[in-house]
Design a protein around this motif. Structure first.
Motif, PDB file in Angstrom:
ATOM      1  N   ASN A 225       0.815  -1.229   0.000  1.00 51.19           N
ATOM      2  CA  ASN A 225       0.000   0.000   0.000  1.00 51.19           C
ATOM      3  C   ASN A 225       0.840   1.266   0.000  1.00 51.19           C
ATOM      4  N   ASP A 226       1.924   1.257  -0.710  1.00 54.65           N
ATOM      5  CA  ASP A 226       2.827   2.412  -0.758  1.00 54.65           C
ATOM      6  C   ASP A 226       3.619   2.260  -2.046  1.00 54.65           C
ATOM      7  N   HIS A 227       4.140   3.365  -2.581  1.00 51.41           N
ATOM      8  CA  HIS A 227       4.959   3.255  -3.797  1.00 51.41           C
ATOM      9  C   HIS A 227       6.441   3.142  -3.460  1.00 51.41           C
ATOM     10  N   ARG A 228       6.783   3.132  -2.157  1.00 51.14           N
ATOM     11  CA  ARG A 228       8.191   3.109  -1.759  1.00 51.14           C
ATOM     12  C   ARG A 228       8.576   1.743  -1.199  1.00 51.14           C
ATOM     13  N   ASN A 229       9.591   1.154  -1.814  1.00 51.61           N
ATOM     14  CA  ASN A 229      10.032  -0.175  -1.365  1.00 51.61           C
ATOM     15  C   ASN A 229      11.058  -0.070  -0.234  1.00 51.61           C
ATOM     16  N   ASN A 230      10.885   0.876   0.668  1.00 53.81           N
ATOM     17  CA  ASN A 230      11.845   1.033   1.777  1.00 53.81           C
ATOM     18  C   ASN A 230      11.366   0.247   2.991  1.00 53.81           C
ATOM     19  N   LEU A 231      12.257  -0.519   3.594  1.00 53.25           N
ATOM     20  CA  LEU A 231      11.876  -1.278   4.802  1.00 53.25           C
ATOM     21  C   LEU A 231      11.385  -0.325   5.899  1.00 53.25           C
ATOM     22  N   HIS A 232      11.994   0.886   5.963  1.00 55.66           N
ATOM     23  CA  HIS A 232      11.583   1.870   6.968  1.00 55.66           C
ATOM     24  C   HIS A 232      10.160   2.372   6.747  1.00 55.66           C
ATOM     25  N   GLN A 233       9.634   2.159   5.558  1.00 56.05           N
ATOM     26  CA  GLN A 233       8.261   2.595   5.275  1.00 56.05           C
ATOM     27  C   GLN A 233       7.329   1.391   5.235  1.00 56.05           C
ATOM     28  N   GLY A 234       7.741   0.293   5.823  1.00 58.54           N
ATOM     29  CA  GLY A 234       6.856  -0.855   5.983  1.00 58.54           C
ATOM     30  C   GLY A 234       6.960  -1.907   4.887  1.00 58.54           C
ATOM     31  N   ALA A 235       7.906  -1.773   3.960  1.00 57.51           N
ATOM     32  CA  ALA A 235       8.051  -2.803   2.914  1.00 57.51           C
ATOM     33  C   ALA A 235       8.511  -4.109   3.553  1.00 57.51           C
ATOM     34  N   SER A 236       8.153  -5.230   2.927  1.00 58.46           N
ATOM     35  CA  SER A 236       8.628  -6.503   3.461  1.00 58.46           C
ATOM     36  C   SER A 236       9.818  -6.983   2.642  1.00 58.46           C
ATOM     37  N   SER A 237      10.550  -7.928   3.204  1.00 61.11           N
ATOM     38  CA  SER A 237      11.753  -8.407   2.522  1.00 61.11           C
ATOM     39  C   SER A 237      11.688  -9.919   2.370  1.00 61.11           C
ATOM     40  N   GLU A 238      12.310 -10.424   1.320  1.00 57.52           N
ATOM     41  CA  GLU A 238      12.393 -11.878   1.133  1.00 57.52           C
ATOM     42  C   GLU A 238      13.693 -12.207   0.406  1.00 57.52           C
ATOM     43  N   MET A 239      14.161 -13.427   0.565  1.00 50.33           N
ATOM     44  CA  MET A 239      15.379 -13.846  -0.128  1.00 50.33           C
ATOM     45  C   MET A 239      15.084 -13.930  -1.617  1.00 50.33           C
ATOM     46  N   CYS A 240      16.088 -13.700  -2.449  1.00 47.05           N
ATOM     47  CA  CYS A 240      15.923 -13.866  -3.893  1.00 47.05           C
ATOM     48  C   CYS A 240      17.282 -14.179  -4.496  1.00 47.05           C
ATOM     49  N   GLU A 241      17.257 -14.613  -5.730  1.00 48.05           N
ATOM     50  CA  GLU A 241      18.501 -14.865  -6.459  1.00 48.05           C
ATOM     51  C   GLU A 241      18.671 -13.751  -7.483  1.00 48.05           C
ATOM     52  N   LEU A 242      19.886 -13.627  -8.032  1.00 48.44           N
ATOM     53  CA  LEU A 242      20.088 -12.753  -9.191  1.00 48.44           C
ATOM     54  C   LEU A 242      20.046 -13.637 -10.427  1.00 48.44           C
ATOM     55  N   THR A 243      19.420 -13.164 -11.510  1.00 52.41           N
ATOM     56  CA  THR A 243      19.484 -13.915 -12.769  1.00 52.41           C
ATOM     57  C   THR A 243      20.919 -13.782 -13.295  1.00 52.41           C
ATOM     58  N   ALA A 244      21.270 -14.614 -14.300  1.00 56.21           N
ATOM     59  CA  ALA A 244      22.627 -14.549 -14.867  1.00 56.21           C
ATOM     60  C   ALA A 244      22.869 -13.157 -15.449  1.00 56.21           C
ATOM     61  N   GLN A 245      21.821 -12.600 -16.081  1.00 53.60           N
ATOM     62  CA  GLN A 245      21.915 -11.256 -16.670  1.00 53.60           C
ATOM     63  C   GLN A 245      22.165 -10.195 -15.590  1.00 53.60           C
ATOM     64  N   GLU A 246      21.421 -10.310 -14.491  1.00 49.46           N
ATOM     65  CA  GLU A 246      21.580  -9.346 -13.390  1.00 49.46           C
ATOM     66  C   GLU A 246      22.973  -9.458 -12.774  1.00 49.46           C
ATOM     67  N   THR A 247      23.469 -10.691 -12.664  1.00 42.95           N
ATOM     68  CA  THR A 247      24.806 -10.882 -12.083  1.00 42.95           C
ATOM     69  C   THR A 247      25.858 -10.192 -12.957  1.00 42.95           C
ATOM     70  N   ARG A 248      25.764 -10.390 -14.276  1.00 45.71           N
ATOM     71  CA  ARG A 248      26.736  -9.741 -15.185  1.00 45.71           C
ATOM     72  C   ARG A 248      26.650  -8.223 -15.054  1.00 45.71           C
ATOM     73  N   TYR A 249      25.430  -7.721 -14.978  1.00 47.63           N
ATOM     74  CA  TYR A 249      25.191  -6.273 -14.849  1.00 47.63           C
ATOM     75  C   TYR A 249      25.816  -5.745 -13.552  1.00 47.63           C
ATOM     76  N   CYS A 250      25.579  -6.461 -12.449  1.00 45.57           N
ATOM     77  CA  CYS A 250      26.116  -6.022 -11.146  1.00 45.57           C
ATOM     78  C   CYS A 250      27.644  -6.078 -11.120  1.00 45.57           C
ATOM     79  N   ILE A 251      28.226  -7.052 -11.805  1.00 36.83           N
ATOM     80  CA  ILE A 251      29.699  -7.134 -11.847  1.00 36.83           C
ATOM     81  C   ILE A 251      30.253  -5.919 -12.604  1.00 36.83           C
ATOM     82  N   ALA A 252      29.596  -5.570 -13.727  1.00 33.17           N
ATOM     83  CA  ALA A 252      30.047  -4.396 -14.504  1.00 33.17           C
ATOM     84  C   ALA A 252      29.869  -3.117 -13.671  1.00 33.17           C
ATOM     85  N   LEU A 253      28.741  -3.019 -12.985  1.00 27.84           N
ATOM     86  CA  LEU A 253      28.507  -1.841 -12.133  1.00 27.84           C
ATOM     87  C   LEU A 253      29.524  -1.797 -10.997  1.00 27.84           C
ATOM     88  N   GLY A 254      29.845  -2.970 -10.467  1.00 32.04           N
ATOM     89  CA  GLY A 254      30.811  -3.064  -9.373  1.00 32.04           C
ATOM     90  C   GLY A 254      32.166  -2.518  -9.794  1.00 32.04           C
TER      91      GLY A 254
END
Ligand SMILES: Nc1ncnc2c1ncn2[C@@H]1O[C@H](COP(=O)(O)OP(=O)(O)O)[C@@H](O)[C@H]1O
Ligand SMILES: [Mg+2]
Length: 309
Positions: A225-254
């Motif tokens: 019920n909010d547009h903000r995914n911030n835990l401080h604003q009540g968002a919930s959290s769950e474990m997730c994986e990175l896709t292979a594409q996301e992993t490559r992207y994060c390595i380049a960003l890193g």
């Protein structure tokens, strides 16, 4: 002996989080460790001083704060900034720290703290990553005219945190003008960002922790019920994986972030869109463990590659 000072916000007692875990880990590895208050920085003759305490044993959540001593900051080989403290004195603190930055290794670099913490820089690197169309001004009417092209927009401060003052608006919204006026302030002396709304954010975003430029762990945050995914604003959290594409992207960003001197970063991702790079005290270490993942503290220290001189 190598030594490190963590610079944190004033706190009533020791709290579990980055400084507790990273400090305990470095203490165990033989570092001299001090915990100091960022807003106590001062200049004494040619020395930059700060108030804090040294660790002679591991910290525990809830411990009381020991009596504070005054230290010359340049006695430390490393400084780790985990809070910016009071906003009004930000520039002074950056300038005081800059004056010793040729002698002390600062995590994250002052360039990172000054420029990646604001959202301006991110909007000017289209070759490096995807970032939503972004406009910034102190004039609410200028921003109001831009959003008349239609669609959904986010209005927010350029360097806010914890989802505070982040508004979702459209040109059909009768509140749009007053929201922009409020963000820019009655004297129009506050910058406001107007940003195209990233489609898909409503399904959540991934917080990826990067240490030494390498993605080491992540989880998903989803707002209710909010547009903000911030835990401080009540968002919930769950474990997730990175896709292979996301992993490559994060390595380049890193690699890009590491070049900048950003050694410990929380990046917020709705692939391929970047929402922000959190370079001051990024949350995740405690959340990932609470969700059943491993404690990544040792990995962060390993990846940053602290070496004894
Ligand atoms: N351009 C955008 N499009 C869609 N949602 C956004 C956008 N910008 C921010 N948000 C939402 O608002 C939240 C907080 O914005 P963010 O820029 O990360 O500010 P803060 O630094 O306060 O966390 C984001 O996590 C996201 O859920
Ligand atoms: Mg955020």
């Amino acid at each position: 002996m190598d030594s490190i000072a963590f610079l944190i916000a004033d706190t009533e007692s020791i709290e579990d989080g980055n400084y507790l875990r990273l400090g305990n880990e470095l203490l165990q590895r033989g570092f001299g460790v001090a915990v100091c208050l960022i807003d106590s920085i001062s200049m004494h003759d040619s020395n930059i001083r700060v108030k804090g305490f040294t660790l002679n044993r591991a910290m525990n959540d809830g411990d009381s704060i020991p009596a504070l001593e005054s230290f010359d900051l340049s006695i430390f080989s490393h400084l780790w900034l985990l809070s910016l403290g009071f906003r009004r004195t930000f520039l002074d603190k950056m300038q005081l720290l800059y004056s010793i930055s040729d002698r002390v290794h600062i995590i994250n670099s002052l360039d990172t703290i000054t420029h990646l913490n604001s959202k301006y820089f991110l909007a000017t690197r289209p070759g490096q990553f995807k970032y939503p169309a972004t406009y910034a001004s102190t004039d609410p009417e200028e921003l109001y005219q831009i959003m008349q092209q239609g669609g959904m927009w986010i209005a927010k401060p350029p360097a806010g945190s914890l989802g505070r003052e982040v508004f979702l608006i459209s040109h059909e919204d009768a509140n749009a003008r007053v929201i922009l006026e409020t963000l820019c302030g009655p004297d129009k002396d506050q910058f406001t960002l107007l940003q195209a709304y990233i489609q898909g954010v409503e399904k959540g975003e991934k917080r990826v922790l990067l240490a030494g430029g390498k993605p080491i762990g992540q989880y998903r945050r989803i707002a209710k019920n909010d547009h903000r995914n911030n835990l401080h604003q009540g968002a919930s959290s769950e474990m997730c994986e990175l896709t292979a594409q996301e992993t490559r992207y994060c390595i380049a960003l890193g690699a890009f972030l590491k070049d900048f001197g950003a050694e410990f970063v929380g990046l917020d991702l709705v692939y391929p869109w970047i929402i922000e790079f959190n370079v001051i005290n990024p949350g995740g270490l405690v959340t990932i463990e609470e969700l059943g993942g491993q404690d990544l503290t040792a990995m962060i220290i390993d990846e940053i590659g602290f070496t004894h001189s």
